[in-house]
Design an enzyme around this catalytic site. Structure first.
Site, PDB file in Angstrom:
ATOM      1  N   ASP A 267      14.018  37.056  -7.046  1.00 59.97           N
ATOM      2  CA  ASP A 267      15.247  37.859  -7.074  1.00 59.97           C
ATOM      3  C   ASP A 267      16.418  37.099  -7.718  1.00 59.97           C
ATOM      4  OD1 ASP A 267      15.240  36.190  -4.789  1.00 59.97           O
ATOM      5  OD2 ASP A 267      16.694  37.448  -3.771  1.00 59.97           O
ATOM      6  N   HIS A 268      16.111  35.955  -8.346  1.00 59.47           N
ATOM      7  CA  HIS A 268      17.128  35.220  -9.121  1.00 59.47           C
ATOM      8  C   HIS A 268      16.671  34.975 -10.552  1.00 59.47           C
ATOM      9  CE1 HIS A 268      19.721  34.192  -5.598  1.00 59.47           C
ATOM     10  NE2 HIS A 268      18.601  34.586  -5.005  1.00 59.47           N
TER      11      HIS A 268
ATOM     12  N   HIS B 119      17.797  28.770  -8.741  1.00 55.00           N
ATOM     13  CA  HIS B 119      16.504  28.412  -8.143  1.00 55.00           C
ATOM     14  C   HIS B 119      15.460  29.434  -8.549  1.00 55.00           C
ATOM     15  CE1 HIS B 119      18.077  31.251  -5.166  1.00 55.00           C
ATOM     16  NE2 HIS B 119      16.919  31.289  -4.539  1.00 55.00           N
TER      17      HIS B 119
ATOM     18  N   ASP C 110      21.429  30.607  -3.357  1.00 47.45           N
ATOM     19  CA  ASP C 110      21.109  30.916  -1.956  1.00 47.45           C
ATOM     20  C   ASP C 110      21.288  29.691  -1.052  1.00 47.45           C
ATOM     21  OD1 ASP C 110      20.523  33.454  -2.761  1.00 47.45           O
ATOM     22  OD2 ASP C 110      18.368  33.341  -2.395  1.00 47.45           O
TER      23      ASP C 110
ATOM     24  N   HIS D 129      16.793  25.249   0.586  1.00 46.39           N
ATOM     25  CA  HIS D 129      16.315  26.638   0.487  1.00 46.39           C
ATOM     26  C   HIS D 129      15.049  26.626  -0.373  1.00 46.39           C
ATOM     27  CE1 HIS D 129      16.461  30.994   0.181  1.00 46.39           C
ATOM     28  NE2 HIS D 129      16.453  30.909  -1.134  1.00 46.39           N
TER      29      HIS D 129
ATOM     30  N   HIS E 172      23.946  36.609  -2.696  1.00 53.84           N
ATOM     31  CA  HIS E 172      23.719  37.853  -1.946  1.00 53.84           C
ATOM     32  C   HIS E 172      24.980  38.347  -1.240  1.00 53.84           C
ATOM     33  CE1 HIS E 172      19.233  38.016  -2.040  1.00 53.84           C
ATOM     34  NE2 HIS E 172      19.345  36.699  -2.164  1.00 53.84           N
TER      35      HIS E 172
ATOM     36  N   HIS F 281      13.339  31.614  -7.027  1.00 54.46           N
ATOM     37  CA  HIS F 281      12.947  32.878  -6.384  1.00 54.46           C
ATOM     38  C   HIS F 281      13.070  34.069  -7.347  1.00 54.46           C
ATOM     39  CE1 HIS F 281      13.506  31.170  -2.060  1.00 54.46           C
ATOM     40  NE2 HIS F 281      12.270  31.030  -2.510  1.00 54.46           N
TER      41      HIS F 281
HETATM   42 ZN   LIG Z   1      16.335  32.416  -2.738  1.00 50.73          ZN
END
Ligand SMILES: [Zn+2]
Length: 254
Positions: A59-60, A55, A132, A113, A170, A57
């Site tokens: 942090d990905h 996805h 996530d 999400h 995570h 975001h």
């Molecule tokens: Zn995420």
């Protein structure tokens, strides 16, 4: 068979280096940042060929552009959010198949999400990358979807064979498990699992991968049918989506 190496990134993110030895195809799943990925490639003596994003975001996907620039790796992500995936070459969605060297992954759309969120399921290797959406004993926050959508997304993952290894985005397992215990304090499998999780985290070790079978027994977000969980929430006999929604609401304020 695929070799999968965990690459810790940022504070509590995991990226995964996936190596298909017969063709030397090498993917990084959800690179939050580039430096730990470059270091892992060097440690294992591998050349990156693919970047897989679950996805959009940051942090990905934060490592997408520097990794692509250095290695020329092909970036593959969710078709439904292609405009938000930096450097994307190919968008995939429900029912598509990714050919990765001699391995194949089936793609599931698992939104909620984020609007576009996919899972990569390597059936022959018994491995799924869930980003996530599903965590060990948890699920992602509903930033761009409804409880009904997330329940449907999680149900697709929960239907995979119980021995499927789950690689999530995570290391949230300890706090997820503490929350799970507030809902099902008498769940024996959950209590036993938490002893092992406490031991691993005290040693600074990862708790990933988990398995679909273990999640079915201990993840409260897969267990709205549990009598004990329904009783804790005062929702005995309620609709499963309503039980799921209340579980998610409580976790948001836990
Ligand atoms: Zn995420």
């Amino acid at each position: 068979m695929l070799k999968i190496h965990l690459v810790p990134c940022l504070k509590d993110n995991y990226a995964y280096l996936v190596h298909e030895p017969s063709t030397n195809a090498v993917a990084i799943v959800d690179p939050s940042e580039a430096p730990p990925v470059f270091a892992a490639l060097e440690t294992h003596g591998l050349k990156l060929t693919h970047i897989l994003n679950t996805h959009h975001h940051f942090d990905h996907t934060g490592g997408n552009l520097p990794l692509k620039e250095e290695t020329g790796a092909r970036i593959i992500g969710p078709k439904a959010d292609a405009d938000r995936i930096p450097g994307i070459d190919e968008g995939l969605g429900e029912g598509d198949t990714l050919t990765f060297g001699a391995a194949k992954a089936r793609i599931f759309d698992i939104p909620a999400h984020t609007k576009g969120h996919i899972a990569f399921w390597f059936e022959a290797d018994k491995a799924v990358f869930t980003g996530d959406t599903m965590f060990a004993m948890g699920c992602g926050r509903l930033f761009e979807g409804t409880p009904a959508q997330m329940w449907s997304s999680l149900s697709k993952l929960a239907a995979l064979p119980p021995d499927t290894r789950v690689y999530c985005g995570h290391e949230y397992t300890l706090s997820n498990g503490r929350f799970a215990l507030t809902l099902e304090p008498d769940n024996a499998t959950l209590k036993k699992r938490m002893i092992e999780i406490e031991r691993l985290r005290a040693a600074g070790a990862p708790t990933i991968p988990t398995t679909i079978g273990l999640e079915q027994e201990t993840n409260p977000f897969l267990r709205p049918a549990s009598k004990e969980l329904q009783k804790t929430l005062a929702l005995e006999g309620a609709d499963l989506v309503a039980v799921f929604a209340e579980t998610r609401r409580r976790k948001d304020v836990f």
